[in-house]
Scaffold this motif. Structure first.
Motif, PDB file in Angstrom:
ATOM      1  N   ALA A   9      31.740  39.855  39.736  1.00 19.52           N
ATOM      2  CA  ALA A   9      32.448  40.091  40.986  1.00 19.52           C
ATOM      3  C   ALA A   9      33.609  41.038  40.796  1.00 19.52           C
ATOM      4  N   SER A  10      34.219  41.027  39.605  1.00 18.45           N
ATOM      5  CA  SER A  10      35.355  41.897  39.369  1.00 18.45           C
ATOM      6  C   SER A  10      34.955  43.353  39.349  1.00 18.45           C
ATOM      7  N   ALA A  11      33.723  43.636  39.031  1.00 18.79           N
ATOM      8  CA  ALA A  11      33.282  45.015  38.922  1.00 18.79           C
ATOM      9  C   ALA A  11      32.632  45.527  40.185  1.00 18.79           C
ATOM     10  N   GLN A  12      32.675  44.791  41.246  1.00 23.70           N
ATOM     11  CA  GLN A  12      32.045  45.231  42.470  1.00 23.70           C
ATOM     12  C   GLN A  12      32.909  46.253  43.195  1.00 23.70           C
ATOM     13  N   PRO A  13      32.364  46.991  44.149  1.00 25.06           N
ATOM     14  CA  PRO A  13      33.137  47.967  44.895  1.00 25.06           C
ATOM     15  C   PRO A  13      34.262  47.309  45.666  1.00 25.06           C
ATOM     16  N   PRO A  14      35.266  48.115  46.095  1.00 26.52           N
ATOM     17  CA  PRO A  14      36.418  47.531  46.772  1.00 26.52           C
ATOM     18  C   PRO A  14      36.094  46.874  48.095  1.00 26.52           C
ATOM     19  N   SER A  15      34.892  47.134  48.634  1.00 19.61           N
ATOM     20  CA  SER A  15      34.541  46.479  49.888  1.00 19.61           C
ATOM     21  C   SER A  15      34.338  44.982  49.716  1.00 19.61           C
ATOM     22  N   ASN A 153      55.725  44.739  34.083  1.00 16.17           N
ATOM     23  CA  ASN A 153      55.134  43.801  35.032  1.00 16.17           C
ATOM     24  C   ASN A 153      55.193  42.412  34.409  1.00 16.17           C
ATOM     25  N   GLU A 154      55.832  41.473  35.108  1.00 17.32           N
ATOM     26  CA  GLU A 154      56.027  40.152  34.531  1.00 17.32           C
ATOM     27  C   GLU A 154      54.723  39.389  34.343  1.00 17.32           C
ATOM     28  N   SER A 155      53.702  39.748  35.106  1.00 17.97           N
ATOM     29  CA  SER A 155      52.410  39.060  35.015  1.00 17.97           C
ATOM     30  C   SER A 155      51.286  40.093  35.010  1.00 17.97           C
ATOM     31  N   PRO A 156      51.126  40.826  33.912  1.00 17.13           N
ATOM     32  CA  PRO A 156      50.097  41.879  33.893  1.00 17.13           C
ATOM     33  C   PRO A 156      48.699  41.305  33.791  1.00 17.13           C
ATOM     34  N   VAL A 157      47.738  42.057  34.306  1.00 15.69           N
ATOM     35  CA  VAL A 157      46.328  41.702  34.179  1.00 15.69           C
ATOM     36  C   VAL A 157      45.723  42.509  33.040  1.00 15.69           C
ATOM     37  N   TYR A 158      44.643  42.010  32.503  1.00 18.50           N
ATOM     38  CA  TYR A 158      43.968  42.639  31.361  1.00 18.50           C
ATOM     39  C   TYR A 158      42.513  42.867  31.739  1.00 18.50           C
ATOM     40  N   LEU A 159      42.115  44.132  31.830  1.00 15.63           N
ATOM     41  CA  LEU A 159      40.745  44.514  32.169  1.00 15.63           C
ATOM     42  C   LEU A 159      40.015  44.875  30.878  1.00 15.63           C
ATOM     43  N   LEU A 160      38.926  44.178  30.607  1.00 18.30           N
ATOM     44  CA  LEU A 160      38.150  44.391  29.383  1.00 18.30           C
ATOM     45  C   LEU A 160      36.755  44.887  29.749  1.00 18.30           C
ATOM     46  N   LEU A 161      36.398  46.073  29.213  1.00 20.18           N
ATOM     47  CA  LEU A 161      35.082  46.669  29.436  1.00 20.18           C
ATOM     48  C   LEU A 161      34.290  46.606  28.142  1.00 20.18           C
ATOM     49  N   ASN A 162      33.112  46.001  28.200  1.00 15.74           N
ATOM     50  CA  ASN A 162      32.238  45.898  27.036  1.00 15.74           C
ATOM     51  C   ASN A 162      31.280  47.087  27.030  1.00 15.74           C
ATOM     52  N   PRO A 163      31.428  48.020  26.072  1.00 15.89           N
ATOM     53  CA  PRO A 163      30.571  49.219  26.081  1.00 15.89           C
ATOM     54  C   PRO A 163      29.181  48.986  25.506  1.00 15.89           C
ATOM     55  N   ALA A 164      28.924  47.813  24.955  1.00 19.09           N
ATOM     56  CA  ALA A 164      27.601  47.555  24.379  1.00 19.09           C
ATOM     57  C   ALA A 164      26.549  47.512  25.481  1.00 19.09           C
ATOM     58  N   ILE A 165      25.385  48.094  25.190  1.00 22.35           N
ATOM     59  CA  ILE A 165      24.304  48.161  26.174  1.00 22.35           C
ATOM     60  C   ILE A 165      23.481  46.890  26.096  1.00 22.35           C
ATOM     61  N   ASN A 166      23.344  46.259  27.231  1.00 25.36           N
ATOM     62  CA  ASN A 166      22.518  45.050  27.343  1.00 25.36           C
ATOM     63  C   ASN A 166      21.575  45.249  28.526  1.00 25.36           C
ATOM     64  N   HIS A 167      20.309  45.528  28.218  1.00 27.64           N
ATOM     65  CA  HIS A 167      19.345  45.844  29.275  1.00 27.64           C
ATOM     66  C   HIS A 167      19.019  44.643  30.150  1.00 27.64           C
ATOM     67  N   VAL A 174      32.402  43.983  32.973  1.00 26.12           N
ATOM     68  CA  VAL A 174      33.845  44.096  33.186  1.00 26.12           C
ATOM     69  C   VAL A 174      34.414  42.709  33.434  1.00 26.12           C
ATOM     70  N   THR A 175      35.463  42.374  32.703  1.00 25.27           N
ATOM     71  CA  THR A 175      36.133  41.090  32.857  1.00 25.27           C
ATOM     72  C   THR A 175      37.619  41.332  33.081  1.00 25.27           C
ATOM     73  N   ILE A 176      38.199  40.600  34.022  1.00 21.91           N
ATOM     74  CA  ILE A 176      39.632  40.705  34.306  1.00 21.91           C
ATOM     75  C   ILE A 176      40.287  39.385  33.921  1.00 21.91           C
ATOM     76  N   TYR A 177      41.242  39.483  32.996  1.00 19.50           N
ATOM     77  CA  TYR A 177      41.998  38.311  32.559  1.00 19.50           C
ATOM     78  C   TYR A 177      43.363  38.314  33.240  1.00 19.50           C
ATOM     79  N   GLU A 178      43.863  37.104  33.480  1.00 22.98           N
ATOM     80  CA  GLU A 178      45.167  36.959  34.111  1.00 22.98           C
ATOM     81  C   GLU A 178      46.157  36.336  33.139  1.00 22.98           C
ATOM     82  N   SER A 179      47.448  36.603  33.390  1.00 26.79           N
ATOM     83  CA  SER A 179      48.479  35.998  32.560  1.00 26.79           C
ATOM     84  C   SER A 179      48.608  34.513  32.831  1.00 26.79           C
TER      85      SER A 179
END
Length: 284
Positions: A9-15, A153-167, A174-179
């Motif tokens: 869900a984190s990697a979906q379009p802004p809509s 930013n007192e509460s930054p977010v952490y966006l992690l992109l896994n470049p490994a290919i998984n068919h 894409v994963t978004i971590y919170e403080s």
């Protein structure tokens, strides 16, 4: 850092938006994913990592497997994500790269401050929401970068992109971590300390009295119970029960009034209608 929100869900379009366990709603624009992917591809190419390709023959494949050294670990890239936060909605619009010190692995503050100054001129309404990196999982050294950005930013977010290919994976990796709650409590503690210091200075006479502000502080303090004791619980339950009793009495009174009006309407209707067989009169 807290449990990540839904990677798909984190990697979906802004809509569409993804809601995390903390109640925040994240909107990730595709430009951020393109920037991170381009950053990783350039760094990987510069490091001369060969691209994986199928071998034309079995002999060549076996020779390559026996003679070549094991593949080196792919590099990691780092950067900042910028955007806006409106209430409980965090919208990530863009990103820019970061430079780490090759010896200590810490951020180069001069480069970061220069980038922030340039982006503020182009996007004055955006500010740093957190940072990004690449990899399959969070590393122990990531906390150093995370803490380094907490002065921005007192509460930054952490966006992690896994470049490994998984068919077999259908969603973007894409994963978004919170403080998490720790940063919220820390921020609340700092705000309360500011109020305490201000009231202390006002009591000592260092600053003039502000009755309007004192009323606001008093109202804020009385919103939540400040003690936990048996006497407080007894008083609280007594007042709570009295309030419920008054509410029920008001409801009974309202119901009785409604019933009286209904009876009056029935009596009026029966009085105006002609007498029926059996000599039945009014309802009540």
């Amino acid at each position: 850092m807290s449990t990540p929100s839904d990677p798909a869900a984190s990697a979906q379009p802004p809509s569409t938006a993804a809601t995390s366990s903390s109640g925040l709603t994240f909107k990730l624009h595709p430009l951020v994913i393109v920037n991170v992917s381009d950053h990783y591809t350039r760094v990987k190419a510069q490091a001369s990592f060969p691209a994986e390709a199928p071998s034309p023959g079995k002999a060549q494949a076996s020779c390559s497997a026996e003679g070549s050294p094991p593949p080196a670990e792919p590099p990691r890239v780092f950067g900042c994500v910028i955007g806006v936060q409106r209430g409980r909605t965090v919208e990530i619009f863009n990103s820019f790269e970061l430079v780490l010190d090759p010896v200590t692995g810490t951020l180069e503050r001069a480069f970061l401050e220069k980038k922030l100054e340039l982006y503020k001129k182009v996007f004055p309404e955006f500010y740093v929401l957190g940072w990004y990196s690449t990899g399959s999982d969070v590393q122990d050294t990531d906390i150093l970068i995370h803490k380094a950005l907490m002065d921005i930013n007192e509460s930054p977010v952490y966006l992690l992109l896994n470049p490994a290919i998984n068919h077999s994976q259908k969603d973007l990796p894409v994963t978004i971590y919170e403080s998490g709650i720790h940063s919220a409590i820390k921020m609340l503690n700092s705000r309360v300390r500011v109020i305490q210091q201000y009231l202390g200075a006002m009591q000592k006479g260092d600053i003039p009295l502000d009755n309007s502000l004192l009323r606001q502080v008093s109202s804020l303090v009385r919103r939540l119970p400040a003690m936990e004791s048996e006497k407080f619980q007894d008083d609280f339950l007594t007042e709570y029960n009295d309030t419920l009793l008054m509410t029920y009495l008001a409801m009974f009174t309202n119901c009785s009034s409604t019933m009286n009006e209904l009876v009056e309407k029935f009596n009026t209707t029966y009085e105006r209608s002609p007498a029926r067989r059996g000599g039945r009169g009014a309802f009540m």
